[in-house]
Design a protein around this motif. Structure first.
Motif, PDB file in Angstrom:
ATOM      1  N   ALA A   2       0.824  -1.220   0.000  1.00  0.00           N
ATOM      2  CA  ALA A   2       0.000   0.000   0.000  1.00  0.00           C
ATOM      3  C   ALA A   2       0.852   1.261   0.000  1.00  0.00           C
ATOM      4  CB  ALA A   2      -0.935  -0.007   1.199  1.00  0.00           C
ATOM      5  N   SER A   3       1.909   1.288   0.804  1.00  0.00           N
ATOM      6  CA  SER A   3       2.755   2.472   0.899  1.00  0.00           C
ATOM      7  C   SER A   3       3.504   2.713  -0.411  1.00  0.00           C
ATOM      8  CB  SER A   3       3.748   2.307   2.049  1.00  0.00           C
ATOM      9  OG  SER A   3       4.606   3.431   2.130  1.00  0.00           O
ATOM     10  N   ARG A   4       4.079   1.657  -0.972  1.00  0.00           N
ATOM     11  CA  ARG A   4       4.803   1.783  -2.243  1.00  0.00           C
ATOM     12  C   ARG A   4       3.846   2.196  -3.359  1.00  0.00           C
ATOM     13  NH1 ARG A   4       8.469  -3.259  -3.621  1.00  0.00           N
ATOM     14  NH2 ARG A   4       9.233  -2.624  -1.565  1.00  0.00           N
ATOM     15  N   HIS A   5       2.652   1.636  -3.320  1.00  0.00           N
ATOM     16  CA  HIS A   5       1.629   1.985  -4.317  1.00  0.00           C
ATOM     17  C   HIS A   5       1.308   3.471  -4.260  1.00  0.00           C
ATOM     18  CE1 HIS A   5      -2.110   1.685  -6.665  1.00  0.00           C
ATOM     19  NE2 HIS A   5      -2.653   2.452  -5.733  1.00  0.00           N
ATOM     20  N   ARG A   6       1.202   4.017  -3.056  1.00  0.00           N
ATOM     21  CA  ARG A   6       0.873   5.432  -2.893  1.00  0.00           C
ATOM     22  C   ARG A   6       1.964   6.320  -3.475  1.00  0.00           C
ATOM     23  NH1 ARG A   6      -0.398   5.022   1.859  1.00  0.00           N
ATOM     24  NH2 ARG A   6       1.548   5.591   2.912  1.00  0.00           N
ATOM     25  N   TYR A   7       3.224   5.973  -3.234  1.00  0.00           N
ATOM     26  CA  TYR A   7       4.333   6.774  -3.762  1.00  0.00           C
ATOM     27  C   TYR A   7       4.383   6.699  -5.290  1.00  0.00           C
ATOM     28  CZ  TYR A   7       6.069   7.248   1.004  1.00  0.00           C
ATOM     29  OH  TYR A   7       6.193   7.553   2.337  1.00  0.00           O
ATOM     30  N   LEU A   8       4.154   5.505  -5.828  1.00  0.00           N
ATOM     31  CA  LEU A   8       4.164   5.352  -7.284  1.00  0.00           C
ATOM     32  C   LEU A   8       2.995   6.096  -7.926  1.00  0.00           C
ATOM     33  CD1 LEU A   8       5.155   1.582  -7.521  1.00  0.00           C
ATOM     34  CD2 LEU A   8       6.519   3.530  -8.308  1.00  0.00           C
ATOM     35  N   LEU A   9       1.861   6.121  -7.235  1.00  0.00           N
ATOM     36  CA  LEU A   9       0.709   6.867  -7.735  1.00  0.00           C
ATOM     37  C   LEU A   9       1.031   8.359  -7.790  1.00  0.00           C
ATOM     38  CD1 LEU A   9      -2.285   6.683  -8.611  1.00  0.00           C
ATOM     39  CD2 LEU A   9      -2.896   7.056  -6.207  1.00  0.00           C
ATOM     40  N   MET A  10       1.678   8.857  -6.732  1.00  0.00           N
ATOM     41  CA  MET A  10       2.087  10.259  -6.710  1.00  0.00           C
ATOM     42  C   MET A  10       3.081  10.549  -7.823  1.00  0.00           C
ATOM     43  SD  MET A  10       2.474  10.679  -2.571  1.00  0.00           S
ATOM     44  CE  MET A  10       3.335  12.255  -2.702  1.00  0.00           C
ATOM     45  N   GLY A  11       4.006   9.612  -8.062  1.00  0.00           N
ATOM     46  CA  GLY A  11       4.983   9.787  -9.130  1.00  0.00           C
ATOM     47  C   GLY A  11       4.335   9.805 -10.505  1.00  0.00           C
ATOM     48  N   THR A  12       3.335   8.939 -10.693  1.00  0.00           N
ATOM     49  CA  THR A  12       2.633   8.887 -11.975  1.00  0.00           C
ATOM     50  C   THR A  12       1.884  10.178 -12.250  1.00  0.00           C
ATOM     51  OG1 THR A  12       2.357   6.478 -11.774  1.00  0.00           O
ATOM     52  CG2 THR A  12       0.928   7.638 -13.328  1.00  0.00           C
ATOM     53  N   PHE A  13       1.079  10.608 -11.279  1.00  0.00           N
ATOM     54  CA  PHE A  13       0.307  11.836 -11.472  1.00  0.00           C
ATOM     55  C   PHE A  13       1.206  13.064 -11.536  1.00  0.00           C
ATOM     56  CE2 PHE A  13      -3.408   9.309 -10.070  1.00  0.00           C
ATOM     57  CZ  PHE A  13      -4.298   9.689 -11.062  1.00  0.00           C
ATOM     58  N   GLY A  14       2.288  13.056 -10.756  1.00  0.00           N
ATOM     59  CA  GLY A  14       3.230  14.171 -10.801  1.00  0.00           C
ATOM     60  C   GLY A  14       3.889  14.292 -12.161  1.00  0.00           C
ATOM     61  N   GLY A  15       4.344  13.153 -12.706  1.00  0.00           N
ATOM     62  CA  GLY A  15       4.962  13.161 -14.029  1.00  0.00           C
ATOM     63  C   GLY A  15       3.986  13.567 -15.114  1.00  0.00           C
ATOM     64  N   LEU A  16       2.749  13.071 -15.010  1.00  0.00           N
ATOM     65  CA  LEU A  16       1.724  13.443 -15.988  1.00  0.00           C
ATOM     66  C   LEU A  16       1.424  14.935 -15.929  1.00  0.00           C
ATOM     67  CD1 LEU A  16      -0.792  10.472 -15.570  1.00  0.00           C
ATOM     68  CD2 LEU A  16       0.507  11.033 -17.640  1.00  0.00           C
ATOM     69  N   PHE A  17       1.343  15.466 -14.714  1.00  0.00           N
ATOM     70  CA  PHE A  17       1.045  16.884 -14.551  1.00  0.00           C
ATOM     71  C   PHE A  17       2.137  17.752 -15.160  1.00  0.00           C
ATOM     72  CE2 PHE A  17       1.451  20.822 -12.038  1.00  0.00           C
ATOM     73  CZ  PHE A  17       0.208  21.387 -12.285  1.00  0.00           C
ATOM     74  N   VAL A  18       3.393  17.453 -14.836  1.00  0.00           N
ATOM     75  CA  VAL A  18       4.515  18.237 -15.373  1.00  0.00           C
ATOM     76  C   VAL A  18       4.574  18.115 -16.887  1.00  0.00           C
ATOM     77  CG1 VAL A  18       7.028  18.463 -15.416  1.00  0.00           C
ATOM     78  CG2 VAL A  18       5.851  18.076 -13.244  1.00  0.00           C
ATOM     79  N   SER A  19       4.395  16.901 -17.395  1.00  0.00           N
ATOM     80  CA  SER A  19       4.452  16.696 -18.839  1.00  0.00           C
ATOM     81  C   SER A  19       3.326  17.438 -19.553  1.00  0.00           C
ATOM     82  CB  SER A  19       4.364  15.195 -19.151  1.00  0.00           C
ATOM     83  OG  SER A  19       4.489  14.966 -20.532  1.00  0.00           O
ATOM     84  N   ALA A  20       2.118  17.408 -18.966  1.00  0.00           N
ATOM     85  CA  ALA A  20       0.974  18.088 -19.590  1.00  0.00           C
ATOM     86  C   ALA A  20       1.157  19.594 -19.592  1.00  0.00           C
ATOM     87  CB  ALA A  20      -0.313  17.712 -18.857  1.00  0.00           C
TER      88      ALA A  20
END
Length: 232
Positions: free
Chosen positions: A138-156
């Protein structure tokens, strides 16, 4: 003098089928979401063990079950095609065989490289997110989710910034402006829905938050497909 992007990726890829990257990314993500959603409905809309939202399960709640292999394959295909999309959208801007803006401002070409790096980070996090989408991680999933949305946000945001001149300035390339406007509109919609999702989720309005999460992710598939208009 050739610009930064053109010097870095000179004649790297000039195939006219670059539009297949955004089309494939959008379709793969749309299909992955739909398969998960249809399966949940077909099973009678069950409530899964550990499901926080009692009304509408989050995507990870369904994906963490026996359908995880489908989620992994879908995320892997989407991630690869998404990175290809980011590269294609910026490459066509500077390639002499496409729009040929090799004399574009250096800061725009630098921002394009930032968008590419953010896209790679988002794609990588998305793949690992699907792999570690289990209750034991669960903890690793949360960090990866933040990384995914963070990368998508910056890229967009950086991609929108680079192409903003095609919205504001004179219409040099016929048909491009409408796609830039439509794409920017989808970015703003995703930002608004994403912000509302976070607020509702942390204020325990789970039913609305669940609906908004699915809305946000489906909007993402249309956002990806809209880049076909840039690369055609």
């Amino acid at each position: 003098m050739a610009g930064l992007w053109h010097r870095t990726f000179r004649d790297f890829f000039s195939d006219r089928r670059l539009w297949l990257f955004p089309l494939s990314a959008g379709l793969c993500w749309f299909a992955t979401l739909t398969i998960l959603l249809v399966r949940w409905v077909a099973l009678g809309r069950p409530r899964y063990p550990g499901q926080v939202n009692p009304y509408v399960p989050f995507i990870s709640d369904i994906a963490a079950q026996t359908f995880q292999p489908v989620f992994i394959v879908g995320c892997a295909a989407t991630g690869i095609c998404f990175f290809g999309t980011v590269f294609a959208v910026h490459h066509v801007r500077y390639s002499p065989k496409f729009y040929g803006l090799t004399d574009d401002a250096q800061w725009r070409q630098s921002v394009s490289l930032v968008a590419l790096a953010a896209g790679l980070a988002a794609a990588t996090c998305l793949v690992f997110l699907s792999i570690f989408d289990t209750y034991e991680n669960a903890s690793r999933h949360r960090y990866l989710l933040m990384g995914t949305f963070g990368g998508l946000f910056v890229s967009a945001v950086t991609t929108t910034l680079v192409w903003w001149d095609q919205i504001q300035g004179p219409a040099i390339f016929v048909g491009l402006r409408k796609w830039c406007i439509f794409n920017t509109f989808l970015v703003l919609c995703q930002f608004g829905v994403g912000l509302a999702f976070v607020v509702l989720m942390y204020s325990n309005h789970f039913k609305s938050a669940g609906i908004l999460e699915w809305t946000l992710t489906y909007l993402g598939s249309f956002w990806l497909v809209s880049f076909v208009g840039y690369t055609r």
